[in-house]
Design a protein around this motif. Structure first.
Motif, PDB file in Angstrom:
ATOM      1  N   LYS A 154       0.836  -1.209   0.000  1.00  0.00           N
ATOM      2  CA  LYS A 154       0.000   0.000   0.000  1.00  0.00           C
ATOM      3  C   LYS A 154       0.866   1.253   0.000  1.00  0.00           C
ATOM      4  CE  LYS A 154      -3.996  -2.137   2.155  1.00  0.00           C
ATOM      5  NZ  LYS A 154      -4.455  -2.601   3.487  1.00  0.00           N
ATOM      6  N   ALA A 155       2.044   1.162   0.640  1.00  0.00           N
ATOM      7  CA  ALA A 155       2.940   2.324   0.703  1.00  0.00           C
ATOM      8  C   ALA A 155       3.450   2.736  -0.679  1.00  0.00           C
ATOM      9  CB  ALA A 155       4.119   2.022   1.623  1.00  0.00           C
ATOM     10  N   VAL A 156       3.527   1.766  -1.606  1.00  0.00           N
ATOM     11  CA  VAL A 156       4.017   2.115  -2.942  1.00  0.00           C
ATOM     12  C   VAL A 156       2.883   2.247  -3.955  1.00  0.00           C
ATOM     13  CG1 VAL A 156       6.309   1.109  -2.652  1.00  0.00           C
ATOM     14  CG2 VAL A 156       4.430  -0.330  -3.508  1.00  0.00           C
ATOM     15  N   GLY A 157       1.718   1.700  -3.607  1.00  0.00           N
ATOM     16  CA  GLY A 157       0.544   1.841  -4.464  1.00  0.00           C
ATOM     17  C   GLY A 157       0.633   1.087  -5.779  1.00  0.00           C
ATOM     18  N   PRO A 158       0.169  -0.155  -5.826  1.00  0.00           N
ATOM     19  CA  PRO A 158       0.168  -0.922  -7.083  1.00  0.00           C
ATOM     20  C   PRO A 158      -0.716  -0.233  -8.114  1.00  0.00           C
ATOM     21  CG  PRO A 158      -0.356  -2.340  -5.189  1.00  0.00           C
ATOM     22  CD  PRO A 158      -0.378  -0.937  -4.696  1.00  0.00           C
ATOM     23  N   THR A 159      -0.283  -0.202  -9.366  1.00  0.00           N
ATOM     24  CA  THR A 159      -1.122   0.365 -10.417  1.00  0.00           C
ATOM     25  C   THR A 159      -2.199  -0.650 -10.800  1.00  0.00           C
ATOM     26  OG1 THR A 159       0.133  -0.551 -12.246  1.00  0.00           O
ATOM     27  CG2 THR A 159       0.907   1.548 -11.349  1.00  0.00           C
ATOM     28  N   SER A 160      -3.127  -0.224 -11.651  1.00  0.00           N
ATOM     29  CA  SER A 160      -4.214  -1.136 -12.036  1.00  0.00           C
ATOM     30  C   SER A 160      -3.701  -2.281 -12.901  1.00  0.00           C
ATOM     31  CB  SER A 160      -5.301  -0.350 -12.772  1.00  0.00           C
ATOM     32  OG  SER A 160      -4.734   0.237 -13.936  1.00  0.00           O
ATOM     33  N   LYS A 161      -2.528  -2.110 -13.459  1.00  0.00           N
ATOM     34  CA  LYS A 161      -1.960  -3.185 -14.287  1.00  0.00           C
ATOM     35  C   LYS A 161      -1.306  -4.297 -13.465  1.00  0.00           C
ATOM     36  CE  LYS A 161      -0.581  -0.329 -18.213  1.00  0.00           C
ATOM     37  NZ  LYS A 161       0.694   0.281 -18.619  1.00  0.00           N
ATOM     38  N   ALA A 162      -0.996  -3.985 -12.208  1.00  0.00           N
ATOM     39  CA  ALA A 162      -0.291  -4.968 -11.375  1.00  0.00           C
ATOM     40  C   ALA A 162      -1.202  -6.144 -11.067  1.00  0.00           C
ATOM     41  CB  ALA A 162       0.170  -4.307 -10.092  1.00  0.00           C
ATOM     42  N   LYS A 163      -0.743  -7.360 -11.433  1.00  0.00           N
ATOM     43  CA  LYS A 163      -1.547  -8.554 -11.161  1.00  0.00           C
ATOM     44  C   LYS A 163      -0.799  -9.555 -10.285  1.00  0.00           C
ATOM     45  CE  LYS A 163      -5.238  -7.631 -13.699  1.00  0.00           C
ATOM     46  NZ  LYS A 163      -4.992  -6.151 -13.536  1.00  0.00           N
ATOM     47  N   TYR A 164       0.510  -9.481 -10.343  1.00  0.00           N
ATOM     48  CA  TYR A 164       1.351 -10.419  -9.578  1.00  0.00           C
ATOM     49  C   TYR A 164       2.471  -9.646  -8.881  1.00  0.00           C
ATOM     50  CZ  TYR A 164      -0.790 -14.234 -12.233  1.00  0.00           C
ATOM     51  OH  TYR A 164      -1.673 -15.117 -12.789  1.00  0.00           O
ATOM     52  N   VAL A 165       3.041 -10.316  -7.854  1.00  0.00           N
ATOM     53  CA  VAL A 165       4.194  -9.735  -7.179  1.00  0.00           C
ATOM     54  C   VAL A 165       5.355 -10.725  -7.290  1.00  0.00           C
ATOM     55  CG1 VAL A 165       5.053  -8.677  -5.065  1.00  0.00           C
ATOM     56  CG2 VAL A 165       2.592  -8.711  -5.529  1.00  0.00           C
ATOM     57  N   ALA A 166       6.490 -10.229  -7.799  1.00  0.00           N
ATOM     58  CA  ALA A 166       7.681 -11.074  -7.940  1.00  0.00           C
ATOM     59  C   ALA A 166       8.705 -10.678  -6.885  1.00  0.00           C
ATOM     60  CB  ALA A 166       8.272 -10.911  -9.340  1.00  0.00           C
ATOM     61  N   PHE A 167       9.308 -11.678  -6.238  1.00  0.00           N
ATOM     62  CA  PHE A 167      10.295 -11.432  -5.181  1.00  0.00           C
ATOM     63  C   PHE A 167      11.641 -12.013  -5.599  1.00  0.00           C
ATOM     64  CE2 PHE A 167       6.107 -11.983  -3.393  1.00  0.00           C
ATOM     65  CZ  PHE A 167       5.971 -10.932  -2.498  1.00  0.00           C
ATOM     66  N   GLU A 168      12.693 -11.392  -5.112  1.00  0.00           N
ATOM     67  CA  GLU A 168      14.029 -11.881  -5.433  1.00  0.00           C
ATOM     68  C   GLU A 168      14.919 -11.866  -4.195  1.00  0.00           C
ATOM     69  OE1 GLU A 168      15.680 -10.330  -9.189  1.00  0.00           O
ATOM     70  OE2 GLU A 168      17.615 -10.270  -8.151  1.00  0.00           O
ATOM     71  N   THR A 169      15.674 -12.952  -4.030  1.00  0.00           N
ATOM     72  CA  THR A 169      16.617 -13.077  -2.911  1.00  0.00           C
ATOM     73  C   THR A 169      17.961 -12.496  -3.303  1.00  0.00           C
ATOM     74  OG1 THR A 169      15.557 -15.084  -2.061  1.00  0.00           O
ATOM     75  CG2 THR A 169      17.851 -14.771  -1.461  1.00  0.00           C
ATOM     76  N   TYR A 170      18.652 -11.950  -2.318  1.00  0.00           N
ATOM     77  CA  TYR A 170      20.027 -11.486  -2.501  1.00  0.00           C
ATOM     78  C   TYR A 170      20.866 -12.636  -3.047  1.00  0.00           C
ATOM     79  CZ  TYR A 170      24.566  -9.514  -1.180  1.00  0.00           C
ATOM     80  OH  TYR A 170      25.835  -9.031  -1.194  1.00  0.00           O
TER      81      TYR A 170
ATOM     82  N   TYR B 132      19.947 -19.304  -9.802  1.00  0.00           N
ATOM     83  CA  TYR B 132      19.968 -18.147  -8.900  1.00  0.00           C
ATOM     84  C   TYR B 132      20.011 -16.854  -9.695  1.00  0.00           C
ATOM     85  CZ  TYR B 132      20.817 -21.669  -5.406  1.00  0.00           C
ATOM     86  OH  TYR B 132      20.688 -22.755  -4.595  1.00  0.00           O
ATOM     87  N   PRO B 133      19.554 -15.728  -9.127  1.00  0.00           N
ATOM     88  CA  PRO B 133      19.023 -15.601  -7.773  1.00  0.00           C
ATOM     89  C   PRO B 133      17.686 -16.331  -7.593  1.00  0.00           C
ATOM     90  CG  PRO B 133      18.600 -13.599  -9.010  1.00  0.00           C
ATOM     91  CD  PRO B 133      19.465 -14.468  -9.874  1.00  0.00           C
ATOM     92  N   TYR B 134      17.428 -16.700  -6.343  1.00  0.00           N
ATOM     93  CA  TYR B 134      16.173 -17.371  -5.992  1.00  0.00           C
ATOM     94  C   TYR B 134      15.026 -16.385  -6.196  1.00  0.00           C
ATOM     95  CZ  TYR B 134      13.223 -20.539  -3.152  1.00  0.00           C
ATOM     96  OH  TYR B 134      12.271 -21.410  -2.710  1.00  0.00           O
ATOM     97  N   VAL B 135      14.017 -16.809  -6.920  1.00  0.00           N
ATOM     98  CA  VAL B 135      12.865 -15.930  -7.154  1.00  0.00           C
ATOM     99  C   VAL B 135      11.577 -16.635  -6.746  1.00  0.00           C
ATOM    100  CG1 VAL B 135      13.855 -14.471  -8.979  1.00  0.00           C
ATOM    101  CG2 VAL B 135      12.846 -16.684  -9.572  1.00  0.00           C
ATOM    102  N   GLU B 136      10.614 -15.860  -6.297  1.00  0.00           N
ATOM    103  CA  GLU B 136       9.301 -16.383  -5.934  1.00  0.00           C
ATOM    104  C   GLU B 136       8.240 -15.401  -6.389  1.00  0.00           C
ATOM    105  OE1 GLU B 136       7.265 -18.497  -5.182  1.00  0.00           O
ATOM    106  OE2 GLU B 136       8.627 -20.190  -4.981  1.00  0.00           O
ATOM    107  N   GLY B 137       6.993 -15.834  -6.280  1.00  0.00           N
ATOM    108  CA  GLY B 137       5.924 -14.940  -6.706  1.00  0.00           C
ATOM    109  C   GLY B 137       4.592 -15.283  -6.067  1.00  0.00           C
ATOM    110  N   LEU B 138       3.738 -14.264  -6.009  1.00  0.00           N
ATOM    111  CA  LEU B 138       2.373 -14.446  -5.520  1.00  0.00           C
ATOM    112  C   LEU B 138       1.444 -13.688  -6.449  1.00  0.00           C
ATOM    113  CD1 LEU B 138       2.820 -13.664  -1.699  1.00  0.00           C
ATOM    114  CD2 LEU B 138       2.476 -15.932  -2.683  1.00  0.00           C
ATOM    115  N   ARG B 139       0.208 -14.120  -6.487  1.00  0.00           N
ATOM    116  CA  ARG B 139      -0.799 -13.309  -7.155  1.00  0.00           C
ATOM    117  C   ARG B 139      -1.021 -12.080  -6.272  1.00  0.00           C
ATOM    118  NH1 ARG B 139      -5.655 -17.190  -8.111  1.00  0.00           N
ATOM    119  NH2 ARG B 139      -6.381 -16.022  -6.305  1.00  0.00           N
ATOM    120  N   LEU B 140      -1.407 -10.953  -6.852  1.00  0.00           N
ATOM    121  CA  LEU B 140      -1.523  -9.731  -6.048  1.00  0.00           C
ATOM    122  C   LEU B 140      -2.514  -9.905  -4.887  1.00  0.00           C
ATOM    123  CD1 LEU B 140      -0.631  -6.832  -5.604  1.00  0.00           C
ATOM    124  CD2 LEU B 140      -2.450  -6.076  -7.136  1.00  0.00           C
ATOM    125  N   ASP B 141      -3.648 -10.601  -5.166  1.00  0.00           N
ATOM    126  CA  ASP B 141      -4.627 -10.765  -4.076  1.00  0.00           C
ATOM    127  C   ASP B 141      -4.074 -11.652  -2.964  1.00  0.00           C
ATOM    128  OD1 ASP B 141      -4.719 -12.966  -5.736  1.00  0.00           O
ATOM    129  OD2 ASP B 141      -6.874 -13.306  -5.483  1.00  0.00           O
TER     130      ASP B 141
END
Lengths: 237, 316
Positions: free
Chosen positions: B154-170, B188-197
């Motif tokens: 919420k602090a960064v405010g996803p746009t209406s196009k955002a559907k997924y969130v991708a994460f990356e490990t150091y 590597y790097p290790y990556v993961e993801g979630l649906r925005l909801d």
């Protein structure tokens, strides 16, 4: 030295050492909860089986399964190494230990199977047999592991001199080539069960491959050799 | 360097023996900033963690018996530090987590780099005691610390196009020599993801600590994700990048073996791993695999609606 009667005792104890090490760890030597205490010749127990298993990492089921499985495949490799080492190092007396090392491979294999049965399946005795069969049929890595151990059963039974006599040397030898199958099946079992790091199964696979390739080479040489030279060529065992 | 000690306490009373017997190693492992902090010597076995004060107890916590800090810090899957469970405790010990920034980018209103200080202050820190279920059939109960990932999003405010969130490990081969495909079988790097909801669901935790303190390196310091209704590998560790994207992002275990590890990877007793049954689990440190696995790891009441109408066998 290899002919000394005590060497056999020593090798026996060495073969038993991995199990001894695991039991010592479970009893709390080397950290964790002290299960068994010896004071003034008196032995006292401060915990049960579950406490002892608790000393074997946070996941004792996984630890014991991996430990016994690792040692099974190692002992299969040791068994397969006896003949090549005898020939290459000119140490024919190594044969004295082959049976024992082979039986230890079977022994650790049985411990491995028991771990699976008691810790994984025994909580549901009624469904145990069914669950086991289902796993053996449905999970290829369990199929391979079961096949590897099952193939070792007739070899363990016929490991005595009496059975060699009864079967005759040639037939006995042919039957005991089943250990080649066990070696391959054990490595396949290992390879199929790891999640992503296949280095260890590949290492054991390479060892088994080299030891089997040696026999293949020896067999090819002996086949192409002239009858007069046959005596000097290593026999395939 | 001077370390002040409270007058009424002796080191031996506050410091585990293993730490003060290895003082040099310990000092080398503690970032200078942490040394200046008030709560220097943690009661936890040789871990360079600091206490996190003023924790809010979360109503989302379970009252099941918690695992011990020793168990949670000496039995880890963190392949960058070795594929054996006891390796991360050894090889991550000197992992440098300060300074640390998390870059949040992609489909957001305000792209932003967060320092660890900013992350720690973004929302009130809560203690959340969650069940944690590994795809390998074992489970533990851990008192995590953090706040809902939604606060950060919420602090960064996803746009209406955002559907997924991708994460990356150091990823740093100097500090993580095992983090190559040859040494641990993963990309590597290790990556993961979630649906925005999923990412916006209150249970999805942006985690900065456990057991009342900051995260030890082997558990994903300094900031990780905890998604309690999914298998453990979805809860990505040591996050440096969060990117909001328009389509399903690649995930490490799925790249390694798509057949065995799906994008969703929700805990589900009815969908077996191809090589083992997921019907039961081992609650560590029990040696028995005798505990029935719960759908969504027991969080079905809260999260099942996210998957309404979906075939969970197909979307494993």
């Amino acid at each position: 030295m290899l002919r000394n009667r005590w060497t056999k005792v020593l090798v026996f104890l060495l073969c038993l050492a991995p199990l001894g090490w695991m039991v010592a760890r479970a009893l709390g030597f080397g950290g964790g909860q002290t299960i068994i205490a010896i004071q003034g010749g008196k032995v006292t127990f401060n915990g049960g089986i579950e406490d002892a298993l608790g000393n074997l990492t946070a996941n004792p089921l996984e630890y014991v399964t991996h430990f016994t499985g690792d040692w099974t495949v190692r002992f299969i490799v040791f068994t397969l190494a006896v003949t090549p080492l005898r020939k290459l190092l000119h140490l024919p007396d190594l044969i004295r230990f082959r049976k024992m090392i082979g039986l230890f491979a079977f022994f650790y294999g049985c411990l491995h199977l028991s771990t699976w049965l008691f810790l994984d399946k025994l909580f549901d005795p009624a469904g145990m047999l069914q669950g086991m069969l289902k796993d053996v049929v449905k999970r290829p890595f369990i199929t391979a592991g079961s096949a590897a151990l099952l193939a070792m059963l007739p070899l363990a039974i016929t490991s005595t001199t009496g059975w060699i006599r009864r079967l005759g040397g040639k037939r006995w030898q042919r039957l005991h080539r089943l250990v080649y199958f066990s070696g391959i099946a054990a490595v396949v079992h290992y390879y199929w069960l790891v999640k992503s790091d296949v280095r260890l199964p590949l290492m054991y696979g390479a060892m088994v491959a080299v030891l089997l390739a040696y026999r293949m080479g020896a067999w090819l040489i002996s086949r192409s050799a002239k009858p007069a030279q046959k005596r000097t060529v290593p026999a395939v065992t | 360097m001077l370390i002040k000690k409270p007058a009424d306490l002796r080191y031996s009373e506050t410091t585990p023996k293993s730490v003060y017997m290895n003082r040099r190693k310990f000092l080398a492992s503690v970032p200078a900033a942490a040394l200046a902090g008030r709560e220097l010597l943690s009661p936890s076995r040789g871990l360079a963690t600091t206490k996190l004060p003023d924790l809010v107890k979360s109503p989302l916590s379970t009252d099941e018996k918690q695992n011990t800090l020793d168990q949670v810090t000496h039995y880890n899957n963190y392949y960058e530090f070795g594929t054996q469970k006891d390796q991360p405790a050894k090889y991550a010990a000197n992992f440098k987590t300060d300074p640390w920034t998390v870059s949040v980018e992609g489909e957001v209103e305000k792209k932003r780099k967060f320092s660890m200080d900013e992350i720690l202050k973004l929302a009130p820190l809560e203690e959340r005691i969650y069940r944690h279920r590994c795809v390998e059939r074992w489970s533990i109960v851990v008192p995590w610390i953090g706040y809902s990932l939604s606060a950060l999003l919420k602090a960064v405010g996803p746009t209406s196009k955002a559907k997924y969130v991708a994460f990356e490990t150091y990823w740093d081969l100097k500090q993580m020599p095992m983090a190559t495909p040859e040494r641990s079988g993963l990309q590597y790097p290790y990556v993961e993801g979630l649906r925005l909801d999923e990412a916006m669901h209150p249970l999805a935790l942006l985690c900065v600590g456990m057991f009342g303190e900051t995260l030890p390196p082997q558990d994903g310091a300094p900031v990780r994700l905890v998604v309690p209704w999914k298998y453990g590998f979805k809860s990505i560790k040591s996050i440096v990048k969060i990117k909001l994207v328009t389509s399903e992002p690649p995930t490490t275990w799925n790249i390694s073996n798509a057949h065995e590890y799906g994008f969703y990877s929700n805990v589900n007793p009815n969908v077996d791993h191809p090589r083992w049954s997921q019907a039961k689990e081992t609650r560590l440190p029990s040696p028995f695999a005798n505990r029935p696995t719960q759908i969504f790891n027991g969080y079905g009441d809260q999260v099942a609606s996210l998957y309404a109408g979906m075939d969970l066998k197909k979307n494993y």
